[in-house]
Design an enzyme around this catalytic site. Structure first.
Site, PDB file in Angstrom:
ATOM      1  N   TYR A 143       0.831  -1.219   0.000  1.00  0.00           N
ATOM      2  CA  TYR A 143       0.000   0.000   0.000  1.00  0.00           C
ATOM      3  C   TYR A 143       0.859   1.260   0.000  1.00  0.00           C
ATOM      4  O   TYR A 143       0.476   2.283  -0.567  1.00  0.00           O
ATOM      5  CB  TYR A 143      -1.013  -0.039   1.157  1.00  0.00           C
ATOM      6  CG  TYR A 143      -2.108  -1.031   0.831  1.00  0.00           C
ATOM      7  CD1 TYR A 143      -2.100  -2.320   1.348  1.00  0.00           C
ATOM      8  CD2 TYR A 143      -3.101  -0.698  -0.090  1.00  0.00           C
ATOM      9  CE1 TYR A 143      -3.068  -3.247   0.974  1.00  0.00           C
ATOM     10  CE2 TYR A 143      -4.064  -1.604  -0.467  1.00  0.00           C
ATOM     11  CZ  TYR A 143      -4.048  -2.889   0.050  1.00  0.00           C
ATOM     12  OH  TYR A 143      -4.998  -3.801  -0.334  1.00  0.00           O
TER      13      TYR A 143
ATOM     14  N   HIS B  23     -14.083   0.958   0.310  1.00  0.00           N
ATOM     15  CA  HIS B  23     -12.945   0.056   0.557  1.00  0.00           C
ATOM     16  C   HIS B  23     -11.749   0.748   1.177  1.00  0.00           C
ATOM     17  O   HIS B  23     -10.653   0.204   1.172  1.00  0.00           O
ATOM     18  CB  HIS B  23     -12.545  -0.628  -0.767  1.00  0.00           C
ATOM     19  CG  HIS B  23     -13.620  -1.537  -1.285  1.00  0.00           C
ATOM     20  ND1 HIS B  23     -13.638  -1.992  -2.582  1.00  0.00           N
ATOM     21  CD2 HIS B  23     -14.737  -2.059  -0.692  1.00  0.00           C
ATOM     22  CE1 HIS B  23     -14.708  -2.763  -2.751  1.00  0.00           C
ATOM     23  NE2 HIS B  23     -15.398  -2.809  -1.629  1.00  0.00           N
TER      24      HIS B  23
HETATM   25  N1  APR Z   1     -13.396   3.592 -18.375  1.00  0.00           N
HETATM   26  C1  APR Z   1     -14.411   2.942 -17.748  1.00  0.00           C
HETATM   27  N2  APR Z   1     -14.337   1.653 -17.339  1.00  0.00           N
HETATM   28  C2  APR Z   1     -13.183   1.001 -17.606  1.00  0.00           C
HETATM   29  C3  APR Z   1     -12.084   1.598 -18.255  1.00  0.00           C
HETATM   30  C4  APR Z   1     -12.225   2.961 -18.646  1.00  0.00           C
HETATM   31  N3  APR Z   1     -11.232   3.614 -19.270  1.00  0.00           N
HETATM   32  N4  APR Z   1     -11.088   0.667 -18.356  1.00  0.00           N
HETATM   33  C5  APR Z   1     -11.560  -0.472 -17.781  1.00  0.00           C
HETATM   34  N5  APR Z   1     -12.817  -0.278 -17.346  1.00  0.00           N
HETATM   35  C6  APR Z   1     -13.721  -1.218 -16.671  1.00  0.00           C
HETATM   36  C7  APR Z   1     -13.458  -2.671 -16.968  1.00  0.00           C
HETATM   37  O1  APR Z   1     -14.137  -3.077 -18.144  1.00  0.00           O
HETATM   38  C8  APR Z   1     -14.063  -3.328 -15.724  1.00  0.00           C
HETATM   39  O2  APR Z   1     -15.457  -3.583 -15.890  1.00  0.00           O
HETATM   40  O3  APR Z   1     -13.520  -1.060 -15.295  1.00  0.00           O
HETATM   41  C9  APR Z   1     -13.870  -2.272 -14.627  1.00  0.00           C
HETATM   42  C10 APR Z   1     -12.758  -2.607 -13.663  1.00  0.00           C
HETATM   43  O4  APR Z   1     -13.129  -3.759 -12.952  1.00  0.00           O
HETATM   44  P1  APR Z   1     -12.166  -4.270 -11.771  1.00  0.00           P
HETATM   45  O5  APR Z   1     -10.754  -4.277 -12.257  1.00  0.00           O
HETATM   46  O6  APR Z   1     -12.779  -5.523 -11.243  1.00  0.00           O
HETATM   47  O7  APR Z   1     -12.255  -3.104 -10.677  1.00  0.00           O
HETATM   48  P2  APR Z   1     -13.393  -2.899  -9.597  1.00  0.00           P
HETATM   49  O8  APR Z   1     -14.733  -3.328 -10.127  1.00  0.00           O
HETATM   50  O9  APR Z   1     -13.273  -1.497  -9.120  1.00  0.00           O
HETATM   51  O10 APR Z   1     -12.935  -3.903  -8.417  1.00  0.00           O
HETATM   52  C11 APR Z   1     -13.734  -3.914  -7.256  1.00  0.00           C
HETATM   53  O11 APR Z   1     -12.183  -5.430  -6.228  1.00  0.00           O
HETATM   54  O12 APR Z   1     -10.071  -6.140  -5.700  1.00  0.00           O
HETATM   55  C12 APR Z   1     -11.142  -5.422  -5.242  1.00  0.00           C
HETATM   56  O13 APR Z   1     -10.991  -3.776  -3.611  1.00  0.00           O
HETATM   57  C13 APR Z   1     -10.779  -4.004  -4.969  1.00  0.00           C
HETATM   58  O14 APR Z   1     -12.256  -2.099  -5.086  1.00  0.00           O
HETATM   59  C14 APR Z   1     -11.773  -3.215  -5.820  1.00  0.00           C
HETATM   60  C15 APR Z   1     -12.875  -4.218  -6.063  1.00  0.00           C
END
Ligand code: APR
Length: 235
Positions: free
Chosen positions: A58, A109
């Site tokens: 972190y 989170h």
């Molecule tokens: N604009 C919008 N969306 C986007 C872009 C972009 N430029 N690039 C990628 N994405 C989308 C992807 O298609 C995907 O659906 O953002 C999403 C990211 O998904 P994750 O990587 O799973 O992130 P998130 O949903 O925030 O994860 C949730 O998982 O690991 C834990 O605590 C962590 O808060 C996080 C939680």
């Protein structure tokens, strides 16, 4: 002349809204969880097993914040405060919504720019981007840990977020894969008939009844802002 009530716009954001600022998402190709074992660096068991590794992970993610800026999507959320009561509920631990000037932000989170006392989770301390903590760091007499909700831990802000979702006149989801609960379940608290928009260039799961804007956050938020502002002016 009765003052018209400003619509309540509740926006649920995930890592995708910060992608165009240069912060990698978790589950896209080359995402964070492709390069780290989530159970090692982001779970309660991992923290108990190796707190020094978690502090380092972190510390590194916080240091990266020094080199990135909010993007147009974060800024449009601030601009929408002119016509709407905007509430941002984010799964992100970066401070880009704060730096873009959003007035109402709920971090589900946790936050990279804070650590908290290990003996009193209500006691948080701001730390600078380049500050590095270890399990031996003591602030005001307290040992500290990252102010992050690890997997296997409760999400204390969820009740606040669910109440906001239940009060939304418009609900927007931006840049989250809807893979992680309880955050992904916020949609279930939105009243029937409330319009829901989902901005994501490649959504992996699309809930029924939402309007998908299959674009990156910067373009999708610009399109949504035009749509919402037009609807408000036509009213
Ligand atoms: N604009 C919008 N969306 C986007 C872009 C972009 N430029 N690039 C990628 N994405 C989308 C992807 O298609 C995907 O659906 O953002 C999403 C990211 O998904 P994750 O990587 O799973 O992130 P998130 O949903 O925030 O994860 C949730 O998982 O690991 C834990 O605590 C962590 O808060 C996080 C939680």
């Amino acid at each position: 002349m009765t003052a018209t009530k400003r619509p309540k716009l509740v926006v649920s954001t995930g890592a995708g809204i910060s992608a165009e600022s240069g912060i990698s998402t978790f589950r896209d190709a080359d995402g964070l969880w492709e390069n780290y074992d989530v159970m090692e660096v982001a779970s309660h068991d991992g923290y108990v097993r190796n707190p020094a590794l978690i502090h380092q992970f972190y510390n590194d993610r916080r240091a990266a914040l020094a080199g990135v800026e909010p993007n147009a999507a974060h800024k449009i959320l601030k601009e929408l405060e002119r016509d709407f009561d905007v509430y941002v509920v984010t799964q992100n631990v970066d401070d880009l919504h704060e730096r873009a000037g959003s007035s109402n932000i709920v971090h589900l989170h946790g936050e990279l720019t804070k650590v908290r006392a290990t003996d009193d989770e209500s006691l948080t301390f701001d730390v600078g981007y380049l500050d590095r903590t270890t399990p031996d760091t003591v602030i005001d007499g307290h040992h500290v840990r990252p102010h992050i909700v690890f997997f296997q831990e409760d999400v204390p802000m969820f009740a606040t977020a669910a109440e906001l979702a239940s009060e939304a006149d418009i609900f927007v989801i931006v840049g989250t894969s809807l893979a992680v609960y309880p955050a992904a379940g916020l949609l279930g608290y939105v009243r029937r008939g409330v319009p829901v928009y989902y901005i994501d260039p490649a959504p992996s799961r699309v809930p029924a009844g939402v309007t998908v804007i299959r674009k990156p956050a910067t373009e999708g938020m610009a399109e949504l802002a035009r749509l919402l502002t037009k609807e408000k002016n036509d009213r």
